[in-house]
Write an enzyme that holds these catalytic residues in place. Structure first.
Site, PDB file in Angstrom:
ATOM      1  N   SER A  58       1.112   0.881   3.982  1.00 44.90           N
ATOM      2  CA  SER A  58       1.792   0.858   2.679  1.00 44.90           C
ATOM      3  C   SER A  58       3.136   1.555   2.829  1.00 44.90           C
ATOM      4  O   SER A  58       3.282   2.493   3.630  1.00 44.90           O
ATOM      5  CB  SER A  58       0.958   1.596   1.633  1.00 44.90           C
ATOM      6  N   TYR A 105      -3.325   9.019  -1.277  1.00 46.45           N
ATOM      7  CA  TYR A 105      -3.285   7.624  -0.807  1.00 46.45           C
ATOM      8  C   TYR A 105      -2.195   7.450   0.251  1.00 46.45           C
ATOM      9  O   TYR A 105      -2.410   6.830   1.294  1.00 46.45           O
ATOM     10  CB  TYR A 105      -3.034   6.684  -1.986  1.00 46.45           C
TER      11      TYR A 105
END
Length: 253
Positions: free
Chosen positions: A144, A158
């Site tokens: 990501s 995250y």
């Protein structure tokens, strides 16, 4: 069995995973569409694969557990040798700052976003390595843009899991290049999937997209194209690569 072999896509029933499964099948891979709870969505992906002339199967399994990973590989081997793995399954949690994070939240993210990727890759390498009688293969990890940006005031936990994926990708690529196994990653930015609703900001793609260098959020299909290229023979000299698909988001200071 498919001429290209069998590719496992974890979390393949929705979003980037579903787009990847369809795109990979179009390149001739037999696809194993793993899902945890979205049986109808997984079946829909398989039907679209088959309607386009591809082959595959679905398998329900929680890949945050070793038993779940074992179940996915057992199902895959019924189709033939596993020659590719897309480690797509992952999870976020509600946006916020670190003082709101519980131990259980962070442990859950680490277990699915990091531990499952490492263990699934272990199982793939056992089967792909030439020293074990395999013919090599390819592993694609889904990272990501948060790994580079840190996701401050959103979900730094995250982001940390995806930073771990970047490091793991590079190390694994170096460790197994001599066994004919290529390991790469794709690093999406803001993509129009239900991830944002799941973390409490359903309008984020529409709100953030116009401010990105390319002026919009991305689509799962655009990420799937990068995955398919890294899996293809056209990328035969690429290993340890991390490809940004972020509309320029991940290069903005």
């Amino acid at each position: 069995m498919s001429a290209r072999g069998v590719c496992i896509v974890t979390g393949g029933s929705r979003g980037i995973g579903a787009a990847a499964a369809r795109r990979i099948a179009a390149d001739g891979w037999a696809v194993v569409i793993n899902y945890n709870s979205s049986a109808d969505a997984a079946d829909s992906v398989l039907k679209s694969v088959e309607a386009a002339g591809g082959t595959g199967t679905t398998v329900q399994a929680d890949v945050s557990t070793e038993a779940g990973i074992d179940a996915v590989f057992a199902a895959a081997e019924k189709l033939g040798p596993v020659t590719a793995l897309v480690n797509n399954a992952g999870v976020g949690d509600q946006v916020g700052t670190i003082e709101t994070f519980t131990f259980e939240r962070v442990e859950r993210l680490m277990r699915l976003n990091v531990t499952s990727v490492i263990i699934a890759s272990r199982e793939a390498i056992k089967r792909m390595a030439r020293k074990n009688g395999g013919k090599g293969g390819v592993i694609i990890n889904i990272s990501s843009a948060a790994a580079k940006l840190g996701a401050a005031n959103q979900f730094v936990d995250y982001a940390a899991t995806k930073g771990a994926i970047d490091t793991f990708t590079v190390g694994l690529a170096l460790e197994w290049a001599g066994e004919g196994i290529r390991v790469n990653a794709v690093r999406p930015g803001v993509i129009a999937t239900d991830f944002h609703a799941n973390v409490g900001v359903p309008n984020r793609p529409a709100e953030v997209g116009p401010g990105l260098p390319l002026g919009r959020a991305g689509t799962p299909e655009e990420v799937a194209e990068a995955i398919a290229w890294l899996m293809s023979d056209a990328a035969s000299y690429s290993t340890g690569a991390i490809v940004d698909v972020s509309g320029g988001r991940s290069i903005v200071p």
